[in-house]
Structures are given as C-alpha cells and as structure tokens.
Design an enzyme around this catalytic site. Structure first.
Site, PDB file in Angstrom:
ATOM      1  N   LEU A 521       0.815  -1.217   0.000  1.00  0.00           N
ATOM      2  CA  LEU A 521       0.000   0.000   0.000  1.00  0.00           C
ATOM      3  C   LEU A 521       0.842   1.257   0.000  1.00  0.00           C
ATOM      4  O   LEU A 521       0.411   2.305  -0.468  1.00  0.00           O
ATOM      5  CB  LEU A 521      -0.933   0.014   1.218  1.00  0.00           C
ATOM      6  CG  LEU A 521      -1.966  -1.113   1.300  1.00  0.00           C
ATOM      7  CD1 LEU A 521      -2.755  -1.012   2.591  1.00  0.00           C
ATOM      8  CD2 LEU A 521      -2.907  -1.068   0.100  1.00  0.00           C
ATOM      9  N   GLY A 522       2.029   1.185   0.572  1.00  0.00           N
ATOM     10  CA  GLY A 522       2.899   2.351   0.647  1.00  0.00           C
ATOM     11  C   GLY A 522       4.124   2.039   1.467  1.00  0.00           C
ATOM     12  O   GLY A 522       4.215   1.005   2.123  1.00  0.00           O
ATOM     13  N   ARG A 523       5.090   2.940   1.434  1.00  0.00           N
ATOM     14  CA  ARG A 523       6.304   2.743   2.200  1.00  0.00           C
ATOM     15  C   ARG A 523       6.850   4.088   2.635  1.00  0.00           C
ATOM     16  O   ARG A 523       6.576   5.130   2.045  1.00  0.00           O
ATOM     17  CB  ARG A 523       7.350   1.973   1.404  1.00  0.00           C
ATOM     18  CG  ARG A 523       7.822   2.651   0.117  1.00  0.00           C
ATOM     19  CD  ARG A 523       8.952   1.851  -0.503  1.00  0.00           C
ATOM     20  NE  ARG A 523       8.545   0.485  -0.837  1.00  0.00           N
ATOM     21  CZ  ARG A 523       9.389  -0.548  -0.860  1.00  0.00           C
ATOM     22  NH1 ARG A 523      10.665  -0.364  -0.561  1.00  0.00           N
ATOM     23  NH2 ARG A 523       8.962  -1.750  -1.192  1.00  0.00           N
ATOM     24  N   GLY A 524       7.600   4.053   3.743  1.00  0.00           N
ATOM     25  CA  GLY A 524       8.207   5.265   4.277  1.00  0.00           C
ATOM     26  C   GLY A 524       9.492   4.923   5.000  1.00  0.00           C
ATOM     27  O   GLY A 524      10.038   3.816   4.865  1.00  0.00           O
ATOM     28  N   VAL A 529       3.920  -0.801   4.208  1.00  0.00           N
ATOM     29  CA  VAL A 529       2.559  -1.144   4.601  1.00  0.00           C
ATOM     30  C   VAL A 529       1.947  -2.052   3.535  1.00  0.00           C
ATOM     31  O   VAL A 529       2.015  -1.765   2.341  1.00  0.00           O
ATOM     32  CB  VAL A 529       1.691   0.117   4.773  1.00  0.00           C
ATOM     33  CG1 VAL A 529       0.286  -0.257   5.216  1.00  0.00           C
ATOM     34  CG2 VAL A 529       2.329   1.060   5.784  1.00  0.00           C
ATOM     35  N   LYS A 542       1.805  -2.901   8.802  1.00  0.00           N
ATOM     36  CA  LYS A 542       3.067  -2.185   8.594  1.00  0.00           C
ATOM     37  C   LYS A 542       4.212  -3.088   9.040  1.00  0.00           C
ATOM     38  O   LYS A 542       4.299  -3.483  10.197  1.00  0.00           O
ATOM     39  CB  LYS A 542       3.108  -0.882   9.382  1.00  0.00           C
ATOM     40  CG  LYS A 542       4.469  -0.188   9.265  1.00  0.00           C
ATOM     41  CD  LYS A 542       4.590   1.022  10.175  1.00  0.00           C
ATOM     42  CE  LYS A 542       3.867   2.190   9.577  1.00  0.00           C
ATOM     43  NZ  LYS A 542       4.134   3.434  10.356  1.00  0.00           N
ATOM     44  N   ASP A 635       6.230  14.159  12.593  1.00  0.00           N
ATOM     45  CA  ASP A 635       6.343  13.812  11.172  1.00  0.00           C
ATOM     46  C   ASP A 635       4.996  13.988  10.477  1.00  0.00           C
ATOM     47  O   ASP A 635       4.466  13.064   9.858  1.00  0.00           O
ATOM     48  CB  ASP A 635       6.844  12.375  11.020  1.00  0.00           C
ATOM     49  CG  ASP A 635       7.371  12.092   9.615  1.00  0.00           C
ATOM     50  OD1 ASP A 635       7.686  13.059   8.899  1.00  0.00           O
ATOM     51  OD2 ASP A 635       7.467  10.920   9.240  1.00  0.00           O
TER      52      ASP A 635
END
Length: 708
Positions: A521-524, A529, A542, A635
């Site tokens: 779904l996404g990454r940071g 995730v 996550k 953040d």
C-alpha cells in the site's frame, strides 16, 4: 358576472374551510400542547418537536407491543432516545396516551386507563406543555414560568445546558437496545465528588475516579458542596469538584450528548449531521474492564480486541443474553464446606475487593490453607513481589484479567468437578473452558502434592538459576535472552502493558493474512505497509525495518496509540513481535493516504479539502492538549494522513512521537526526526522542540492541499 361572483364565493368558502382545518393537522407536530390535549400511541403523527426540529417527543416503540413516552434526536439514524418517562413500565400499542389534564398534571395512561406515569404538578396554573430546542420538555404557567421540566428527571443522558446536581442521577440501561434501568450510575457522592458506581444486586462499588487513589491525586476536591456540573454547547464539561474535560471536537454547532452507557462507561457522543451517526469524542475509562461488575458475579472481564466476559473453570454463564447476571456454579456450593476441594489457578487474574483478610510474608501453601480452613472462602489471590501477598476472598465479584497483572487467583471447587482453564488472552472468541488448567488439590496434608501440582516450584527454581547465570556472564546472558525472546526485558514489559488493549499476532498469521506480503500500500522511512485480511476484516499491516534501527520507534508507536482515542487518529488492532519481525496491524482505510489525492489526478474538492484540514487540526489539537500525555507527532505529512470512506482524515504513524508529562520540562531529542520539507526550523537551529513543529508540518500540508 353573476357566475363569476358565485365561483369566487365557492373558492373563498373552500379556502376558509381548509384554513380552519390546517392548525388541527399541525397541532401534533408543533412544540406546544395545551391543557386537555393528548398524544395517542395509535396515531403515528401524534408527536411534538422542538422549534428547530432537533428533538422529537412522542411514543417510541420497541418490539411489537411495548411503547415509551420518550424524547429522541430527530435527525440521528437510529432515533437515539435521550429521555423516557416510563423506562421500566412500557405501555400497550393500543389505547395508551399522554394527556395534559385539567388539573395541570401530564399523565401517561395504559390501554385500561391505568396511570403509568405522571408529573408531580397538580396545580391548575399549568397553561401548556412546551418542547424547547434544548430537548427539555416543560410545563409552563400563564406567565411563562416553568412549573415542571424533564431536565429535573434525566434517565441515562445529560444534554448540553442540563444542570446536573446533587438531586439528579444518570442511570444506565440494563442492556444495549433496552430502556430498563441498569446497574451503573453517575452521581454526586456525599463527599461532593462526581462518581461512577456499580449498584448491582450483589454489591455497590465505586470505580471512577480511581478508588485506589485519594480525591486529590485524582485531581478532584471535596470542599465545594454546591455539587453541580454541566456540559455546555461547545463540548466543555465543568464540575464543582474541579473535574473538567473537553470533547475532542470542541466547538459550536455540533449536537452532543453525555450518556451513562449500559457497559458502565460514561461517554460523550457527537452527531454527524450528514450520516446521522454518532462518534465517541470522550470517555471516562479507556480500559472498559475497569468498570466494576461489568460482567456480573463470578465472571471475568477480559480485554482482547474488545472487552468480553468469560466464566472461570467450574462455572457457566447464567444468561447468555445478559452478562449482568454473571456466571453460576456447576456444582452445589455447600460442597465447598468439605475438605474434598481443589483450587484451580487462573493466571494474571483477580477479583477486586471482598477480602476476608490480607496477609504478607506467607507462602502459597500457607495462603491456600487459610482458604481451605475458612468455610466462607471462595478462593484466594496470591502474588509474589519480594514477599508473598495473600488475599482470601469471601466472594468472586469484579473479575478482571490482564497480562501484566502480577498475581493469580485460585478458585475453590469440589474435587470431583471437571475444570478447564480458558485461554483468555489469545482465544478469538471467549467461551467457558477451552484448555487444561493448573490445579492444586486441597488435602489434610499440605505436602500431599503430585509432580504436576508442584510445577511452580520448578519454574521458580529455573528462573533463579537462569538469573544467576545471567549475572555471571552478562554478555552471553544478553545474547541468549535476545535469541530466546526476541526483545529486551524492558520492551517485553511494554508489550505486557499494552496486551490488555491490543491483540498480539504471530508472524505466520500476518504472513498468511497478507498473502506473503504481496500487495503493498505504501512505504516510508519506518517501514512498508501491506494490505491484509484478518477475521474477514481488511487491515493494513506495517512491516517495520531492521530491529536495531526501528526498535525505539516501534515501542514508542504502540505505547502512544495505546493511550489515546480520537475520531481523527488511526486505530491500531494489534502488533507482532517475533524474533526480528516487528509489525503493526492498523484499521484499513479505503481512500488510503492524503498524498494520493493531492499529488495525483483525483484531486479533492474544496469542501473535502476543508474537511480534511479541519479533521487533521482536531487530531493534532487532541494530541497536544487533550490526551493524557503530551504527544508531539514530529512527522506530519500527507503520507501520514489517511482517509476513510467519507474522506474523513485519520493521523497515522506515531513511531516518531515524543511523549512527556504535560507539566514537566520534557527531555531533548537525541537526533533529528521527521521528513525533509516538513521539518520546522527548530530542528536545524537546535532550538527546543515543542508542539509547534507539528503546526509547521501541518502548514506545509495545507499549502500542498491548496497548490497541489
């Protein structure tokens, strides 16, 4: 010409006839009732509304033949009731009515004419009943003076502007979807302190504010004897004992209610006008199992993903539809007076109160013998904290289980009763009995144990030997501990602390739920995730980076989220800590993160952008001012603002959060945190870090939402 005059006369006649009947058609949907008027249960159009149409008063039905004279929110989806005249005596669906009698009393009668309820006004000065915008039903005299009002007799709900005094009390419903009076109460005690009390047939126990602390430690005072409290239109609650709070969505224009719920918790609900649904914007107890008696006699309250009740070994639920009735023994209680009994251990569990005696410096065997030799004893609690603490119980009430509770309860049952111990902390559904229990059998000789019954002796011996080896070779001991448990003891303590609120998942469960981490779904900076399905529910998992780089962030995030609750903060369902694997399980939000909607083609409309900005601001304001700890997110960026189905924002990713006491000076950050572009100048200038860094990041997000 003559024909035209005749037609005009006919038109005038019909118009006047229609005009004369018009007030009659509206009389039951207006906000006044004159003396002699009545509302009938059989006429669905018989009701009165407040002038602004916020509230409706009339007959409210449940089932097929039970009706109450009630007040409810007109625009809520479920027509939420806030007051009932006859909560414990419903009337028939035929022939029942509420009438303003000639003697000035408002009377509710059943089909046979029996008076079920009436106001305490018998003065002939009553001119009319009027329904106000505040939700207050009043009887007024000829000069407009209030002679009686429903606000003086609240049921389970406090509306804004309703003054709560020493003469009023909120009493919960018996169960969800019922109006019958329950066991939980909000009231001013004789010490002038606002309290919650469980007043069941078995016992009366105060459970809020925390009974383990003094009045002043709880932030209250007993010097003000006025005993008055009020929830205002902005969502602020003020009490004469100095207790106060703000709803998380504080501000004008929102319909709210303070309700004494059936589960014993006191909550503020705010109405979403567009959906008609309610959101919790404050609650008295973050841990629902702290409500004494919520599960009834002999039962145990366990907080898994949500609070649930279960029966101890040897007991079964009295009424599956009503946990207030608790659990009943599967055996004759008189058999406990003999010495042919055994004690079933339930770890990390206690029953609050009802101690026959409290003894320190005793062994487990001595504590057991105290209970064995006292016919009043139903069980005993034993904890080893430097020395042995023994609590012999005369009753099994207010049961509570928590993974971090440092003691066990030992329940006395006849020796011939089959018993099993429920796996209360890991079972997906809590039922009575599922696995084998550790049992200590009582007998005339305290040494008459078999090898199974003294298992605890070997456990203690092993722990002592292991500790000695660790002290001798500390480095090897650390390595072994790390390999065996996966995390240091301090972090394990944190896991135990929050396990009462979240579920702990295994790595294999999450691997299967995410189809081997297939859909990203996404990454940071803190991890990736993935989309997953757990118990037929969509979740976001996550997967954090290497443990040596993210351990602090992981522990900070799960600790922080465990202490806060807000409609604009993402909810976490559980976590995984297994060897080097660190994962968090969040609620899945359909519209993903904000960056997908401000940097792509499917840009939000201005109305949606405003709602997202406002909701995010409310979430940050809650973190900075309203929650128990002062939280700085550190953040704030579009990737950490998630959107639900209706594009309502929820702030996520508290792994970089800083916690400190609101009154304390706070400690300095040891390294720079956040994301470039959203970081306040304080980071680069080495200035003290405050909540303003979140405001700076929020400002950058606003600019991006405006400019895209």
């Amino acid at each position: 010409m003559r024909t035209l005059l005749i037609l005009e006369s006919l038109y005038l006649f019909f118009f006047l006839t229609l005009l004369s009947t018009f007030p009659i058609a509206l009389s039951r949907s207006h906000f006044d009732l004159e003396r002699g008027d009545s509302i009938s249960v059989e006429k669905k159009s018989d009701f009165i509304t407040s002038p602004d149409n916020t509230f409706t008063c009339g007959f409210y039905g449940l089932g097929t033949n039970a009706y109450w004279l009630a007040i409810w929110f007109t625009n809520s989806r479920d027509k939420t009731v806030v007051w009932t005249a006859n909560r414990d005596r419903p009337v028939n669906s035929k022939g029942s009515k509420a009438t303003i009698r000639r003697d000035g009393a408002m009377v509710l009668t059943d089909v046979d004419g029996t008076v079920i309820w009436q106001t305490n006004t018998t003065t002939t000065d009553v001119a009319k009943a009027q329904f106000l915008n505040t939700g207050n039903l009043v009887l007024k005299g000829p000069k407009g003076e209030i002679l009686w009002q429903s606000f003086d007799f609240p049921t389970d709900t406090l509306l804004p502007s309703l003054k709560f005094t020493k003469n009023t009390r909120l009493r919960s419903a018996m169960r969800k979807g019922s109006f019958e009076s329950g066991y939980f109460n909000l009231y001013f005690g004789s010490d002038n302190v606002l309290r919650l009390i469980s007043d069941s047939p078995d016992t009366s126990t105060t459970y809020w504010p925390n009974p383990d602390f003094t009045i002043y430690v709880n932030g209250r005072t007993n010097y003000n004897s006025s005993r008055i409290a009020v929830l205002d239109d902005m969502g602020r609650f003020l009490s004469s004992d100095q207790f106060r709070f703000n709803a998380s969505d504080m501000g004008y224009g929102i319909k709210r209610r303070l309700t004494m719920d059936h589960d014993g918790n006191l909550r503020v609900y705010s109405l979403n006008n567009s959906t008609g649904l309610w959101a919790i914007t404050w609650q008295a107890l973050q841990q629902p199992c702290n409500v004494k008696g919520v599960c009834g006699k002999n039962a145990i309250c366990v907080y898994a993903q949500e609070p649930k009740c279960t029966c101890p070994p040897g007991f079964e639920v009295s009424d599956p539809n009503d946990w207030n009735s608790g659990c009943k023994a599967k055996f004759d209680q008189l058999l406990l007076n003999s010495r042919r009994v055994k004690f079933v251990e339930i770890p990390h569990t206690d029953y609050y109160g009802f101690d026959l005696n409290t003894t320190t410096g005793v062994t487990l065997e001595a504590c057991r013998d105290m209970c064995l030799n006292d016919f009043r004893c139903q069980g005993f609690s034993y904890r080893l904290l430097g020395q042995g603490f023994c609590f012999v119980k005369s009753a099994l009430l207010n049961g509570y289980a928590s993974p971090d509770f440092p003691a066990s309860i030992y329940i006395k049952v006849p020796v011939n009763v089959e018993t099993s111990k429920p796996d209360i902390f890991h079972a997906s559904s809590l039922t009575c009995g599922s696995s084998e229990a550790d049992i200590i059998v009582g007998s005339p000789s305290m040494y008459d144990f078999n090898s199974r019954r003294v298992r605890w002796v070997y456990i203690y011996s092993f722990v002592a030997a292991f500790g000695a080896v660790e002290l001798m070779v500390i480095s090897l001991g650390w390595w072994f501990l790390f390999r065996k448990h996966g995390v240091p003891a301090s972090v394990e303590a944190g896991y135990r602390m929050i396990s009462s609120q979240f579920r702990r998942y295994s790595y294999s469960e999450l691997k299967k739920a995410t189809n081997n981490f297939k859909e990203e779904l996404g990454r940071g900076g803190s991890g990736i995730v993935y989309r997953g399905i757990l118990s037929n529910r969509l979740v976001a998992v996550k997967r954090l980076g290497d443990i040596f780089q993210t351990q602090d962030e992981y522990f900070a995030e799960i600790s922080t989220i465990g202490k806060i609750n807000h409609m604009n903060l993402v909810r976490i369902w559980g976590f995984c800590s297994e060897k080097r694997h660190r994962m968090l399980v969040y609620e899945y939000l359909d519209n993903l993160s904000l960056d997908k909607h401000i940097f792509g083609s499917n840009f939000l409309e201005w109305k949606q952008r405003y709602a997202v900005a406002l909701g995010t601001a409310k979430g940050l304001a809650y973190l900075h001012h309203e929650c128990l700890e002062w939280v700085i997110h550190c953040d704030v960026k579009p990737e950490n603002i998630l959107l639900d189905t209706e594009f309502q924002p929820k702030i996520a990713d508290f792994g970089l959060a800083k916690l400190s006491q609101r009154e304390g000076p706070g400690s300095e950050f040891t390294r720079i945190r956040g994301t470039k572009g959203y970081m306040a100048p304080e980071w680069a200038l080495n200035h003290p870090i405050t909540a303003k860094v979140d405001v700076y990041g929020f400002g950058v997000v606003i600019l991006e939402m405006v400019r895209g």
